[in-house]
Design a protein around this motif. Structure first.
Motif, short mmCIF file in Angstrom:
data_model
loop_
_atom_site.label_atom_id
_atom_site.label_comp_id
_atom_site.label_asym_id
_atom_site.label_seq_id
_atom_site.Cartn_x
_atom_site.Cartn_y
_atom_site.Cartn_z
N ALA A 76 0.84 -1.20 -0.11
CA ALA A 76 -0.16 0.11 0.24
C ALA A 76 0.92 1.22 -0.06
O ALA A 76 0.56 2.24 -0.74
CB ALA A 76 -0.96 0.05 1.21
N ALA A 80 0.66 4.07 -3.18
CA ALA A 80 0.55 5.60 -2.82
C ALA A 80 1.45 6.44 -3.47
O ALA A 80 1.29 7.39 -4.01
CB ALA A 80 0.42 5.83 -1.05
N LEU A 110 -7.22 4.35 -2.54
CA LEU A 110 -6.10 3.73 -1.49
C LEU A 110 -7.08 2.99 -0.46
O LEU A 110 -6.80 2.03 0.22
CB LEU A 110 -5.41 4.90 -1.08
CG LEU A 110 -4.22 5.60 -1.96
CD1 LEU A 110 -3.48 6.44 -1.62
CD2 LEU A 110 -3.35 4.26 -2.50
N SER A 114 -6.86 -0.79 0.71
CA SER A 114 -6.38 -0.98 1.78
C SER A 114 -7.52 -2.10 2.69
O SER A 114 -7.00 -3.08 3.20
CB SER A 114 -6.45 0.25 2.88
OG SER A 114 -5.58 1.22 2.27
N SER A 167 -0.49 3.80 3.50
CA SER A 167 -0.72 4.38 2.27
C SER A 167 -0.71 5.77 2.40
O SER A 167 -0.10 6.66 1.45
CB SER A 167 -2.08 3.75 1.42
OG SER A 167 -3.08 4.37 2.41
N TYR A 171 1.64 8.23 0.42
CA TYR A 171 1.21 9.26 -0.38
C TYR A 171 1.80 10.75 -0.02
O TYR A 171 2.23 11.61 -0.74
CB TYR A 171 -0.28 9.42 -0.06
CG TYR A 171 -0.98 10.12 -1.05
CD1 TYR A 171 -1.39 9.54 -2.31
CD2 TYR A 171 -1.45 11.66 -0.94
CE1 TYR A 171 -2.03 10.25 -3.36
CE2 TYR A 171 -2.22 12.17 -2.07
CZ TYR A 171 -2.50 11.39 -3.19
OH TYR A 171 -3.08 12.01 -4.43
#
Length: 248
Positions: A76, A80, A110, A114, A167, A171
């Motif tokens: 994840a 991201a 996301l 997840s 994530s 990001y």
């Protein structure tokens, strides 16, 4: 004839989300591969003990999906980061959109992956047990820890939020790197320096993070802390990416 209908925010986000859902299926292939590798690493168990009496030897092994969850969070995190890259951001503009709706679609995507990653990580524990049971030459008994149904629900929610939090971290880091590629080299150095600094002060950063997010006794308070952290990371990412677009 020109249409004067103004697209609704929810409709734009939905279209972008569906575009990502259909176009980024290779992400899920990578998830399957990573979780399969994690299951192989988990076959030895995370702990064992043995004892015997009167010619009867009994060995106990503890199996957990912790490795699978760790690999899922890493997945994840990487996904991201990829979503913040220039190639993925430019793909959003095949629609009538702006940076805000594009990022909302990213967050929705996301969160969805997840949920999927967390569920498959949880179910991998049963697969791990089955592999262990059928591959063993000895008599094997599989016993699951007794939990209240509410504990299963809270565990599932916690797993989803942990993956989502990673994530959010990815990001944010990806957004920072997009501002200047030098941050791709600076950030690891800063992280290592912080570890050394906290270590010199006999305060371990990773241990503190573990206690703050993992050893919280109150589920509600843990939910607030984790949810707030993820939200703050995404808001900061929105600001950085929007600022980058404006400065171009």
């Amino acid at each position: 004839m020109m249409s004067f209908a103004t697209p609704k925010l929810i409709d734009i986000v939905k279209k972008q989300f569906l575009f990502k859902w259909k176009g980024y299926r290779t992400f899920f292939t990578n998830l399957v591969i990573l979780q399969a590798i994690a299951i192989i690493f988990s076959l030895g168990g995370i702990g064992s003990s043995s004892h015997g009496r009167e010619g009867v030897n009994v060995s106990e092994s503890i199996y957990s999906a912790d490795f699978v969850l760790a690999f899922t969070m890493l997945w994840a995190f990487i996904v991201a980061i990829l979503l913040t890259s220039k190639a993925y951001r430019e793909a959003d503009f095949v629609f009538i959109t702006n940076r805000f709706t594009a990022q909302l679609a990213n967050v929705a995507f996301l969160f969805t992956i997840s949920v999927i990653g967390a569920i498959t990580a949880i179910l991998s524990r049963n697969l791990l047990w089955m592999i262990t049971y059928f591959s063993s030459d000895n008599i094997t008994f599989v016993k699951e820890a007794a939990l209240h149904p509410s504990e299963y629900v809270m565990g599932g929610i916690a797993t989803i939020l942990y993956v989502f939090l990673f994530s959010a971290v990815g990001y944010l880091l990806g957004s920072i790197v997009q501002m200047n590629k030098m941050f791709a080299f600076i950030l690891p150095v800063v992280f290592i320096a912080l570890l050394i600094l906290f270590g010199m002060q006999e305060q371990y950063l990773l241990l503190w993070l573990h206690e703050f997010y993992y050893q919280e006794d109150s589920f509600i308070w843990w939910f607030v802390k984790t949810g707030f952290t993820a939200t703050a990371f995404f808001i900061a990412s929105f600001y950085l990416l929007n600022r980058q677009e404006v400065s171009k």
